[in-house]
Design a protein around this motif. Structure first.
Motif, PDB file in Angstrom:
ATOM      1  N   ARG A 144      -0.326   3.157  -3.689  1.00  0.00           N
ATOM      2  CA  ARG A 144      -1.335   2.153  -4.028  1.00  0.00           C
ATOM      3  C   ARG A 144      -2.463   2.099  -2.991  1.00  0.00           C
ATOM      4  O   ARG A 144      -3.628   1.971  -3.335  1.00  0.00           O
ATOM      5  CB  ARG A 144      -0.642   0.785  -4.125  1.00  0.00           C
ATOM      6  CG  ARG A 144      -1.582  -0.318  -4.494  1.00  0.00           C
ATOM      7  CD  ARG A 144      -0.897  -1.672  -4.505  1.00  0.00           C
ATOM      8  NE  ARG A 144      -1.908  -2.709  -4.534  1.00  0.00           N
ATOM      9  CZ  ARG A 144      -2.484  -3.172  -5.646  1.00  0.00           C
ATOM     10  NH1 ARG A 144      -2.108  -2.722  -6.809  1.00  0.00           N
ATOM     11  NH2 ARG A 144      -3.420  -4.080  -5.591  1.00  0.00           N
ATOM     12  N   GLY A 145      -2.107   2.230  -1.710  1.00  0.00           N
ATOM     13  CA  GLY A 145      -3.120   2.153  -0.652  1.00  0.00           C
ATOM     14  C   GLY A 145      -4.186   3.218  -0.843  1.00  0.00           C
ATOM     15  O   GLY A 145      -5.386   2.977  -0.665  1.00  0.00           O
ATOM     16  N   ARG A 146      -3.739   4.423  -1.229  1.00  0.00           N
ATOM     17  CA  ARG A 146      -4.688   5.531  -1.417  1.00  0.00           C
ATOM     18  C   ARG A 146      -5.583   5.248  -2.626  1.00  0.00           C
ATOM     19  O   ARG A 146      -6.786   5.522  -2.618  1.00  0.00           O
ATOM     20  CB  ARG A 146      -3.915   6.840  -1.612  1.00  0.00           C
ATOM     21  CG  ARG A 146      -4.780   8.051  -1.303  1.00  0.00           C
ATOM     22  CD  ARG A 146      -4.152   9.330  -1.806  1.00  0.00           C
ATOM     23  NE  ARG A 146      -2.885   9.642  -1.176  1.00  0.00           N
ATOM     24  CZ  ARG A 146      -2.021  10.510  -1.694  1.00  0.00           C
ATOM     25  NH1 ARG A 146      -2.297  11.118  -2.840  1.00  0.00           N
ATOM     26  NH2 ARG A 146      -0.887  10.758  -1.095  1.00  0.00           N
TER      27      ARG A 146
ATOM     28  N   ARG B  40     -16.407   2.080  -6.416  1.00  0.00           N
ATOM     29  CA  ARG B  40     -17.231   0.869  -6.635  1.00  0.00           C
ATOM     30  C   ARG B  40     -18.586   0.989  -5.948  1.00  0.00           C
ATOM     31  O   ARG B  40     -19.557   0.361  -6.367  1.00  0.00           O
ATOM     32  CB  ARG B  40     -16.502  -0.363  -6.099  1.00  0.00           C
ATOM     33  CG  ARG B  40     -15.303  -0.712  -6.925  1.00  0.00           C
ATOM     34  CD  ARG B  40     -14.673  -1.979  -6.444  1.00  0.00           C
ATOM     35  NE  ARG B  40     -15.460  -3.140  -6.847  1.00  0.00           N
ATOM     36  CZ  ARG B  40     -15.081  -4.394  -6.663  1.00  0.00           C
ATOM     37  NH1 ARG B  40     -13.948  -4.648  -6.083  1.00  0.00           N
ATOM     38  NH2 ARG B  40     -15.833  -5.391  -7.070  1.00  0.00           N
TER      39      ARG B  40
ATOM     40  N   GLY C  91       0.812  -1.225   0.000  1.00  0.00           N
ATOM     41  CA  GLY C  91       0.000   0.000   0.000  1.00  0.00           C
ATOM     42  C   GLY C  91       0.838   1.264   0.000  1.00  0.00           C
ATOM     43  O   GLY C  91       0.369   2.340  -0.391  1.00  0.00           O
ATOM     44  N   GLU C  92       2.106   1.164   0.445  1.00  0.00           N
ATOM     45  CA  GLU C  92       2.961   2.365   0.528  1.00  0.00           C
ATOM     46  C   GLU C  92       3.710   2.635  -0.779  1.00  0.00           C
ATOM     47  O   GLU C  92       4.386   3.646  -0.910  1.00  0.00           O
ATOM     48  CB  GLU C  92       3.993   2.168   1.641  1.00  0.00           C
ATOM     49  CG  GLU C  92       3.387   2.200   3.023  1.00  0.00           C
ATOM     50  CD  GLU C  92       4.434   1.913   4.098  1.00  0.00           C
ATOM     51  OE1 GLU C  92       5.639   1.889   3.784  1.00  0.00           O
ATOM     52  OE2 GLU C  92       3.995   1.702   5.250  1.00  0.00           O
TER      53      GLU C  92
ATOM     54  N   GLN D 153     -12.484   1.731  -3.688  1.00  0.00           N
ATOM     55  CA  GLN D 153     -13.614   1.177  -2.913  1.00  0.00           C
ATOM     56  C   GLN D 153     -14.800   2.145  -2.943  1.00  0.00           C
ATOM     57  O   GLN D 153     -15.953   1.746  -3.087  1.00  0.00           O
ATOM     58  CB  GLN D 153     -13.195   0.907  -1.465  1.00  0.00           C
ATOM     59  CG  GLN D 153     -12.497  -0.446  -1.324  1.00  0.00           C
ATOM     60  CD  GLN D 153     -11.664  -0.552  -0.056  1.00  0.00           C
ATOM     61  OE1 GLN D 153     -11.638   0.368   0.765  1.00  0.00           O
ATOM     62  NE2 GLN D 153     -10.972  -1.666   0.087  1.00  0.00           N
ATOM     63  N   LYS D 154     -14.516   3.448  -2.819  1.00  0.00           N
ATOM     64  CA  LYS D 154     -15.601   4.446  -2.848  1.00  0.00           C
ATOM     65  C   LYS D 154     -16.223   4.497  -4.239  1.00  0.00           C
ATOM     66  O   LYS D 154     -17.436   4.628  -4.400  1.00  0.00           O
ATOM     67  CB  LYS D 154     -15.064   5.828  -2.470  1.00  0.00           C
ATOM     68  CG  LYS D 154     -14.646   5.924  -1.017  1.00  0.00           C
ATOM     69  CD  LYS D 154     -14.168   7.329  -0.689  1.00  0.00           C
ATOM     70  CE  LYS D 154     -13.417   7.323   0.628  1.00  0.00           C
ATOM     71  NZ  LYS D 154     -12.452   8.403   0.754  1.00  0.00           N
TER      72      LYS D 154
ATOM     73  N   SER E 291      -9.342  12.396  -2.981  1.00  0.00           N
ATOM     74  CA  SER E 291      -8.227  11.593  -2.433  1.00  0.00           C
ATOM     75  C   SER E 291      -6.879  12.099  -2.933  1.00  0.00           C
ATOM     76  O   SER E 291      -5.849  11.416  -2.768  1.00  0.00           O
ATOM     77  CB  SER E 291      -8.382  10.121  -2.853  1.00  0.00           C
ATOM     78  OG  SER E 291      -9.646   9.645  -2.544  1.00  0.00           O
TER      79      SER E 291
ATOM     80  N   ILE F  35      -6.423   2.305  -3.801  1.00  0.00           N
ATOM     81  CA  ILE F  35      -7.343   1.204  -3.462  1.00  0.00           C
ATOM     82  C   ILE F  35      -8.510   1.758  -2.627  1.00  0.00           C
ATOM     83  O   ILE F  35      -9.675   1.409  -2.853  1.00  0.00           O
ATOM     84  CB  ILE F  35      -6.598   0.091  -2.670  1.00  0.00           C
ATOM     85  CG1 ILE F  35      -5.534  -0.557  -3.547  1.00  0.00           C
ATOM     86  CG2 ILE F  35      -7.579  -0.944  -2.117  1.00  0.00           C
ATOM     87  CD1 ILE F  35      -6.021  -1.525  -4.601  1.00  0.00           C
ATOM     88  N   SER F  36      -8.227   2.655  -1.677  1.00  0.00           N
ATOM     89  CA  SER F  36      -9.311   3.239  -0.852  1.00  0.00           C
ATOM     90  C   SER F  36     -10.270   4.014  -1.739  1.00  0.00           C
ATOM     91  O   SER F  36     -11.499   3.914  -1.597  1.00  0.00           O
ATOM     92  CB  SER F  36      -8.772   4.205   0.198  1.00  0.00           C
ATOM     93  OG  SER F  36      -7.867   3.565   0.988  1.00  0.00           O
ATOM     94  N   ALA F  37      -9.718   4.810  -2.670  1.00  0.00           N
ATOM     95  CA  ALA F  37     -10.587   5.591  -3.563  1.00  0.00           C
ATOM     96  C   ALA F  37     -11.412   4.650  -4.445  1.00  0.00           C
ATOM     97  O   ALA F  37     -12.611   4.896  -4.690  1.00  0.00           O
ATOM     98  CB  ALA F  37      -9.737   6.519  -4.433  1.00  0.00           C
TER      99      ALA F  37
END
Ligand code: NDP
Ligand code: HSE
Length: 431
Positions: free
Chosen positions: A402-404, A413, A344-345, A410-411, A373, A406-408
């Motif tokens: 990558r972590g950021r 989706r 994620g980093e 999810q929103k 984001s 992936i979080s975006a």
């Protein structure tokens, strides 16, 4: 001239290739090594099987354990594949002082630490050139030729089957299943081809390379490994439109804090990057060392003869080791690195493909989530779709952790205008 007694465990694609090529180049090998490499026993699973290369009946063993009990077998060559039985064979061979040669990357990736610990304790070498990138001598290069270097990074196309499938899909319009069948028929794929297409065969190889390069055995449980199953002909077309070729890449990077990134991800490789032109079963590994600079290794990454070439080079090393005691037994641990960087980093650019409603405002909503984001978009493709069908939206995303992303995602989706499985692929730099 002294013979070297070999026990072959496995007589499939690779085992038969070793046997055939030892015969074919016997005179040359004898001249070069001053030794005869003699196969004394061959263990197979089903002795009654019809084989393209027939096994001399006198050499057939009833069980792989027979290789351990035969005092004329000095080198055990494990080419069975699988996990538990090869592990038992290799550990017991080391305990009994028999040199080991293996091409089993899955086993080494999972159990390399204990195998090399025992090898060092018992002072018995374990050779494994065939475990990474088929016929390319990358293990020797990393272990020996680049001993002077801190490895800055490696980028590798290290699975022949997936590269073959992607090439056939891109160049001949073949569907995924037919391309995989071709790779299986050619002897490139694993017994369980899921490992080729889900990225884990490349993952195992990345673990071995990274472990050798950084001196600690990289744990498989924390690795980001993605495969090529979700790549569509559309993805390949969109990538081409943007000047990229899709490849399954292994990423190995030393980070400034001493941690190491290791991952396998489908990636868009700019066409000017040399890795984009690696086609079919060929593999390539671009290595960057602090002393040597950039070096590139290229060759056949799977198949009978290229892999046999690597196994036989290990047999030649084994012959030398039988005569002269060594201080290195396959893997040298050291304490300069030791930590895997969380995936994620890791920052990179991305390709994002979404299925969306073909309605005004959809792009703005998605861009809004990314903007909140702090993720920038560098380009957008939305091909025309027939009335009433879902639209495909492709976004190229600027460098972001990558972590950021992936979080975006999810929103995104969760938006009612977004449907189906999205695809998120890494975008590699030009060099
Ligand atoms: P195959 O499936 O073609 O051959 C496996 C061989 O092992 C067969 O001869 C089989 O016997 C034998 N075998 C399986 N289980 C046992 C057992 N319990 N006891 C005795 N013999 C057994 O595999 P490959 O040759 O393709 O691969 C072998 C290894 O090399 C794997 O670890 C693979 O990952 C690795 N490798 C493969 C490459 C390739 O291009 N194919 C490249 C690099 C590495 P039988 O013939 O009776 O079924
Ligand atoms: N299945 C593997 C590949 C064999 O396709 O690369 C070589 O390791």
């Amino acid at each position: 001239m002294r013979d070297i007694g070999i026990g072959l465990a496995g007589f499939g694609t690779v085992g038969a290739g070793v046997f055939l090529n030892l015969e074919k180049n016997r005179a040359l090998l004898r001249e070069r090594m001053g030794r005869d490499l003699v196969v004394r026993k061959i263990a197979v699973k089903d002795p009654a099987k019809n084989r393209a290369v027939s096994v001399p009946p006198a050499l057939l063993a009833k069980n792989w354990r027979d290789l351990l009990d035969d005092p004329s077998v000095e080198v055990v060559v494990e080419l069975m594949g699988g996990m538990e039985e090869p592990r038992e064979l290799i550990m017991e061979a080391i305990r009994r002082g028999k040199i080991v040669v293996t091409g089993n990357k899955a086993l080494l990736a999972e159990h390399g630490a204990e195998i090399f610990r025992l090898a060092t304790e018992k002072r018995v070498p374990v050779f494994y050139e065939a475990a990474v990138a088929g016929g390319i001598p990358i293990i020797k290069a990393v272990r020996e030729a680049f001993v002077a270097n801190h490895f800055r990074r490696m980028r590798g196309i290290i699975n022949g089957t997936s590269n073959y499938i992607l090439t056939r899909m891109a160049e001949s319009g073949l569907d995924f299943a037919s391309a995989l069948s071709e790779a299986q028929a050619a002897g490139f794929a694993e017994a369980d081809p899921a490992l080729d297409v889900n990225g884990w065969d490349a993952g195992h190889k990345a673990i071995i390379l990274a472990s050798l390069a950084y001196g600690f055995w990289v744990p498989s449980k924390d690795l980001l490994v993605e495969g090529i199953e979700g790549i569509t002909p559309g993805d390949i077309r969109f990538a081409a439109q943007l000047g990229y070729t899709i490849k399954l890449l292994g990423f190995i990077d030393a980070c400034p804090d001493g941690s190491v990134e290791v991952s396998v991800q489908p990636s868009l490789v700019p066409n000017e990057n040399i890795l984009a032109s690696v086609r079919g079963v060929f593999n390539a590994i671009a290595v960057r060392g602090d002393v040597v600079g950039d070096a590139l290794f290229y060759g056949r990454g799977a198949g009978q003869d290229p892999t046999a070439s690597s196994v036989i080079s290990d047999l030649a090393d084994a012959a030398i080791a039988l005569d002269s005691p060594r201080e290195s037994f396959g893997f040298i641990p050291h304490g300069l690195y030791g930590k895997l960087r969380p995936a994620g980093e890791v920052t990179s650019a991305f390709y994002l493909r979404l299925g969306v409603d073909d309605q005004p405002g959809v792009l703005a909503r998605i861009a809004g989530v990314l903007g909140e984001s702090n993720i920038g978009i560098s380009s957008v493709i939305q091909p025309e779709t027939p009335e009433g069908e879902l639209a495909v939206l492709v976004l190229m995303i600027h460098d972001a952790p990558r972590g950021r992303v992936i979080s975006a995602l999810q929103k995104i989706r969760a938006l009612d205008c977004v449907h189906g499985e999205p695809a998120l692929y890494r975008v590699e730099a030009a060099s």
